[in-house]
Design an enzyme around this catalytic site. Structure first.
Site, PDB file in Angstrom:
ATOM      1  N   GLY A   1      66.025 -33.626  72.624  1.00 20.87           N
ATOM      2  CA  GLY A   1      66.269 -33.805  74.058  1.00 20.87           C
ATOM      3  C   GLY A   1      66.470 -32.445  74.707  1.00 20.87           C
ATOM      4  N   ARG A   2      67.265 -32.434  75.781  1.00 23.10           N
ATOM      5  CA  ARG A   2      67.498 -31.181  76.526  1.00 23.10           C
ATOM      6  C   ARG A   2      68.065 -30.101  75.617  1.00 23.10           C
ATOM      7  NH1 ARG A   2      69.596 -35.369  80.715  1.00 23.10           N
ATOM      8  NH2 ARG A   2      70.983 -35.741  78.965  1.00 23.10           N
ATOM      9  N   ILE A   3      69.113 -30.448  74.853  1.00 22.07           N
ATOM     10  CA  ILE A   3      69.754 -29.428  74.013  1.00 22.07           C
ATOM     11  C   ILE A   3      68.918 -29.158  72.764  1.00 22.07           C
ATOM     12  CG2 ILE A   3      71.854 -28.782  72.753  1.00 22.07           C
ATOM     13  CD1 ILE A   3      73.390 -30.669  74.708  1.00 22.07           C
TER      14      ILE A   3
ATOM     15  N   SER B   1      63.115 -38.077  66.531  1.00 25.39           N
ATOM     16  CA  SER B   1      63.775 -38.866  67.584  1.00 25.39           C
ATOM     17  C   SER B   1      63.031 -40.197  67.580  1.00 25.39           C
ATOM     18  CB  SER B   1      63.702 -38.152  68.942  1.00 25.39           C
ATOM     19  OG  SER B   1      62.390 -37.724  69.183  1.00 25.39           O
ATOM     20  N   ARG B   2      63.471 -41.155  68.408  1.00 24.28           N
ATOM     21  CA  ARG B   2      62.806 -42.471  68.320  1.00 24.28           C
ATOM     22  C   ARG B   2      61.386 -42.420  68.881  1.00 24.28           C
ATOM     23  NH1 ARG B   2      67.513 -45.437  71.280  1.00 24.28           N
ATOM     24  NH2 ARG B   2      67.143 -43.550  72.472  1.00 24.28           N
ATOM     25  N   SER B   3      61.182 -41.505  69.831  1.00 24.47           N
ATOM     26  CA  SER B   3      59.816 -41.366  70.371  1.00 24.47           C
ATOM     27  C   SER B   3      59.367 -39.910  70.268  1.00 24.47           C
ATOM     28  CB  SER B   3      59.790 -41.822  71.833  1.00 24.47           C
ATOM     29  OG  SER B   3      60.658 -41.011  72.593  1.00 24.47           O
TER      30      SER B   3
ATOM     31  N   ARG C   1      77.929 -35.757  67.837  1.00 22.48           N
ATOM     32  CA  ARG C   1      79.180 -36.501  67.822  1.00 22.48           C
ATOM     33  C   ARG C   1      79.513 -36.799  66.365  1.00 22.48           C
ATOM     34  NH1 ARG C   1      79.942 -35.073  72.175  1.00 22.48           N
ATOM     35  NH2 ARG C   1      80.225 -36.233  74.098  1.00 22.48           N
TER      36      ARG C   1
ATOM     37  N   ASP D   1      80.887 -29.074  64.494  1.00 26.30           N
ATOM     38  CA  ASP D   1      81.681 -28.875  65.714  1.00 26.30           C
ATOM     39  C   ASP D   1      82.409 -30.160  66.085  1.00 26.30           C
ATOM     40  OD1 ASP D   1      82.467 -27.407  68.102  1.00 26.30           O
ATOM     41  OD2 ASP D   1      81.071 -28.681  69.221  1.00 26.30           O
TER      42      ASP D   1
ATOM     43  N   GLU E   1      88.542 -37.178  66.340  1.00 28.76           N
ATOM     44  CA  GLU E   1      89.055 -35.920  66.912  1.00 28.76           C
ATOM     45  C   GLU E   1      90.372 -36.168  67.643  1.00 28.76           C
ATOM     46  OE1 GLU E   1      85.875 -34.352  69.319  1.00 28.76           O
ATOM     47  OE2 GLU E   1      84.530 -34.237  67.623  1.00 28.76           O
TER      48      GLU E   1
ATOM     49  N   HIS F   1      85.280 -28.637  68.271  1.00 28.17           N
ATOM     50  CA  HIS F   1      84.504 -29.178  69.406  1.00 28.17           C
ATOM     51  C   HIS F   1      84.478 -28.189  70.588  1.00 28.17           C
ATOM     52  CE1 HIS F   1      83.129 -33.198  71.418  1.00 28.17           C
ATOM     53  NE2 HIS F   1      82.504 -32.162  71.962  1.00 28.17           N
TER      54      HIS F   1
HETATM   55  P1  NAP Z   1      69.273 -35.931  75.714  1.00 29.90           P
HETATM   56  O1  NAP Z   1      68.482 -34.978  76.526  1.00 29.90           O
HETATM   57  O2  NAP Z   1      69.423 -37.338  76.184  1.00 29.90           O
HETATM   58  O3  NAP Z   1      68.646 -35.931  74.241  1.00 29.90           O
HETATM   59  C1  NAP Z   1      69.018 -36.841  73.253  1.00 29.90           C
HETATM   60  C2  NAP Z   1      67.931 -36.895  72.190  1.00 29.90           C
HETATM   61  O4  NAP Z   1      68.356 -37.761  71.133  1.00 29.90           O
HETATM   62  C3  NAP Z   1      66.583 -37.422  72.673  1.00 29.90           C
HETATM   63  O5  NAP Z   1      65.582 -36.663  72.093  1.00 29.90           O
HETATM   64  C4  NAP Z   1      66.529 -38.852  72.126  1.00 29.90           C
HETATM   65  O6  NAP Z   1      65.156 -39.208  71.949  1.00 29.90           O
HETATM   66  C5  NAP Z   1      67.304 -38.675  70.811  1.00 29.90           C
HETATM   67  N1  NAP Z   1      67.881 -39.923  70.336  1.00 29.90           N
HETATM   68  C6  NAP Z   1      68.617 -40.827  71.032  1.00 29.90           C
HETATM   69  N2  NAP Z   1      68.946 -41.854  70.249  1.00 29.90           N
HETATM   70  C7  NAP Z   1      68.400 -41.616  69.028  1.00 29.90           C
HETATM   71  C8  NAP Z   1      68.378 -42.345  67.807  1.00 29.90           C
HETATM   72  N3  NAP Z   1      68.974 -43.539  67.679  1.00 29.90           N
HETATM   73  N4  NAP Z   1      67.710 -41.784  66.763  1.00 29.90           N
HETATM   74  C9  NAP Z   1      67.101 -40.595  66.882  1.00 29.90           C
HETATM   75  N5  NAP Z   1      67.085 -39.865  68.017  1.00 29.90           N
HETATM   76  C10 NAP Z   1      67.728 -40.379  69.078  1.00 29.90           C
HETATM   77  O7  NAP Z   1      70.755 -35.413  75.503  1.00 29.90           O
HETATM   78  P2  NAP Z   1      71.279 -33.898  75.450  1.00 29.90           P
HETATM   79  O8  NAP Z   1      71.627 -33.461  76.804  1.00 29.90           O
HETATM   80  O9  NAP Z   1      70.348 -33.095  74.633  1.00 29.90           O
HETATM   81  O10 NAP Z   1      72.670 -34.139  74.666  1.00 29.90           O
HETATM   82  C11 NAP Z   1      72.655 -34.736  73.397  1.00 29.90           C
HETATM   83  C12 NAP Z   1      74.038 -35.039  72.911  1.00 29.90           C
HETATM   84  O11 NAP Z   1      74.676 -33.858  72.447  1.00 29.90           O
HETATM   85  C13 NAP Z   1      75.042 -35.595  73.923  1.00 29.90           C
HETATM   86  O12 NAP Z   1      74.842 -36.974  74.180  1.00 29.90           O
HETATM   87  C14 NAP Z   1      76.364 -35.315  73.251  1.00 29.90           C
HETATM   88  O13 NAP Z   1      76.743 -36.391  72.410  1.00 29.90           O
HETATM   89  C15 NAP Z   1      76.077 -34.085  72.402  1.00 29.90           C
HETATM   90  N6  NAP Z   1      76.761 -32.885  72.921  1.00 29.90           N
HETATM   91  C16 NAP Z   1      77.754 -32.317  72.204  1.00 29.90           C
HETATM   92  C17 NAP Z   1      78.395 -31.199  72.699  1.00 29.90           C
HETATM   93  C18 NAP Z   1      79.496 -30.530  71.928  1.00 29.90           C
HETATM   94  O14 NAP Z   1      80.381 -29.980  72.554  1.00 29.90           O
HETATM   95  N7  NAP Z   1      79.450 -30.535  70.619  1.00 29.90           N
HETATM   96  C19 NAP Z   1      78.045 -30.673  73.927  1.00 29.90           C
HETATM   97  C20 NAP Z   1      77.027 -31.268  74.628  1.00 29.90           C
HETATM   98  C21 NAP Z   1      76.383 -32.383  74.114  1.00 29.90           C
HETATM   99  P3  NAP Z   1      64.710 -40.746  71.828  1.00 29.90           P
HETATM  100  O15 NAP Z   1      65.336 -41.460  72.982  1.00 29.90           O
HETATM  101  O16 NAP Z   1      63.207 -40.687  71.863  1.00 29.90           O
HETATM  102  O17 NAP Z   1      65.201 -41.212  70.514  1.00 29.90           O
HETATM  103  C1  8YV Z   2      82.608 -31.405  76.089  1.00 32.69           C
HETATM  104  C2  8YV Z   2      80.552 -32.523  75.040  1.00 32.69           C
HETATM  105  O1  8YV Z   2      83.362 -30.448  75.443  1.00 32.69           O
HETATM  106  O2  8YV Z   2      79.131 -32.515  76.916  1.00 32.69           O
HETATM  107  C3  8YV Z   2      79.490 -33.106  75.888  1.00 32.69           C
HETATM  108  O3  8YV Z   2      78.967 -34.172  75.524  1.00 32.69           O
HETATM  109  O4  8YV Z   2      80.830 -32.991  73.985  1.00 32.69           O
HETATM  110  C4  8YV Z   2      81.245 -31.288  75.457  1.00 32.69           C
HETATM  111  O5  8YV Z   2      80.505 -30.504  76.325  1.00 32.69           O
HETATM  112  C5  8YV Z   2      83.295 -32.706  76.009  1.00 32.69           C
HETATM  113  O6  8YV Z   2      82.591 -33.696  76.670  1.00 32.69           O
HETATM  114  C6  8YV Z   2      84.711 -32.572  76.567  1.00 32.69           C
HETATM  115  O7  8YV Z   2      84.772 -33.044  77.850  1.00 32.69           O
END
Ligand code: NAP
Ligand code: 8YV
Length: 311
Positions: A152-154, A173-175, A230, A254, A259, A277
């Site tokens: 996805g975006r990240i 990913s799923r698609s 997560r 992370d 948590e 985190h």
């Molecule tokens: P995004 O743009 O929606 O990307 C999510 C990706 O995951 C898509 O490529 C999606 O593709 C794939 N996906 C979704 N469900 C799936 C499944 N069941 N199996 C395989 N792939 C799957 O989201 P993003 O902005 O990149 O953020 C992603 C996630 O990172 C957030 O939702 C959050 O949980 C986590 N995050 C963590 C932190 C941190 O502090 N550690 C910070 C920011 C974000 P498909 O729909 O085609 O499967």
């Molecule tokens: C935050 C995150 O630290 O954006 C997310 O999904 O996990 C982190 O950027 C968290 O949401 C705390 O608010």
């Protein structure tokens, strides 16, 4: 008239200052008796601002008849019951895009720390162990095979960075996405193929324990697992077993299942790098997230389109 905004837990000061200036703020975490406070104010609340990990339950939403918008400070909104919010017509917003670079930087930092044992080397230097001999040789990261779970975006921002490290990049990913990297419809096949598996999907039921014993087996004893998604996406008990028994090489994490509790076993292992985190946790990025939380709420009450709405 100023709207009434409930802030559930402590949030970075930049957002608190913006909120205090423009809304009547109700700060739950500062109250001695949070349950009583919620009962006292529930009819007044128009909006909620909440950190990503804080659970927003149907009961809480139901108790606030004037609640119109929940603004999540994070891109992941798995702690909010989205379908219930939708059923009540409550808007939910999140903070996509503004944190892509930061989280991708952290993912790459974790990979470098794991491969080059940066944390252990720092401890070695501080302990003055160098005078007794050199730090053991580590493992080269550049040119390794990287599998990204969630393009996805990240995920894309991680891939762009990994290209500079000459990594051979593939993803699941799923698609299939419109990217130049090799797509694996089957996660197990991807895990078999790569040196490092980096997880960056959303959390929640859909992805719960996506990384389980079967996937860790496929990753194998030379494999590295990185999780910046997560804790729920990984079977944490299975991961501990695989790390303890050297059935995978190492992990950089992370995020965790419960948590802020990190299992003691995970802390005691020498093949883990553990972060609390903090993937998006710089002043600059957290301010941008705070601004977006604020702008979404403000837009709602000024009848402007929401910038980043989930429902
Ligand atoms: P995004 O743009 O929606 O990307 C999510 C990706 O995951 C898509 O490529 C999606 O593709 C794939 N996906 C979704 N469900 C799936 C499944 N069941 N199996 C395989 N792939 C799957 O989201 P993003 O902005 O990149 O953020 C992603 C996630 O990172 C957030 O939702 C959050 O949980 C986590 N995050 C963590 C932190 C941190 O502090 N550690 C910070 C920011 C974000 P498909 O729909 O085609 O499967
Ligand atoms: C935050 C995150 O630290 O954006 C997310 O999904 O996990 C982190 O950027 C968290 O949401 C705390 O608010």
């Amino acid at each position: 008239m100023q709207k009434n905004l409930l802030i559930m837990s402590h949030m970075p000061q930049y957002f608190i200052d913006l909120a205090d200036k423009n809304f009547n703020t109700y700060k739950l975490w500062l109250q001695d008796d949070e349950d009583k406070y919620l009962i006292d104010i529930k009819l007044e609340i128009d909006a909620i601002a909440v950190m990503g990990g804080y659970k927003i339950t149907p009961d809480l939403m139901k108790s606030m008849p004037n609640l119109k918008i929940i603004a999540c400070y994070g891109v992941g909104y798995d702690a909010i019951d989205i379908s219930y919010a939708k059923s009540l017509g409550i808007k939910v917003t999140n903070t996509p895009e503004v944190l892509n670079d930061e989280v991708a930087d952290t993912a790459i930092a974790l990979m470098l720390c794991v491969y080059k044992q940066i944390i252990k080397a720092d401890t070695f230097a501080r302990n003055n162990s160098w005078i007794n001999g050199d730090f053991p040789l580590t493992k080269k990261f550049t040119g390794t095979k990287l599998g990204i779970v969630g393009m996805g975006r990240i995920g894309k921002a991680i891939a762009e960075r990994a290209e500079a490290f000459k990594c051979e990049i593939s993803y699941h990913s799923r698609s299939k996405k419109d990217v130049k990297y090799k797509y694996f419809n089957n996660l197990n096949e991807l895990a078999k193929e790569v040196d490092t598996l980096c997880v960056i999907t959303p959390g929640g039921k859909e992805t719960e324990k996506l990384i389980n014993s079967e996937i860790l087996d496929a990753l194998g004893e030379d494999g590295v697992l990185i999780n910046v998604a997560r804790g729920s996406v990984i079977d944490q008990e299975a991961l501990i077993h695989y790390l303890e028994n050297k059935l995978i090489l190492a992990a950089g994490l992370d995020v965790y299942t419960n948590e802020p509790n990190i299992p003691k076993k995970l802390m005691s292992l020498d093949n883990t790098v553990l972060l609390p985190h903090i993937a998006s946790g710089t002043v600059e990025t957290r301010n941008a997230m705070g601004q977006l939380v604020y702008d979404n709420i403000e837009n709602y009450f000024e009848d402007k389109p929401l910038i980043s709405s989930v429902v």
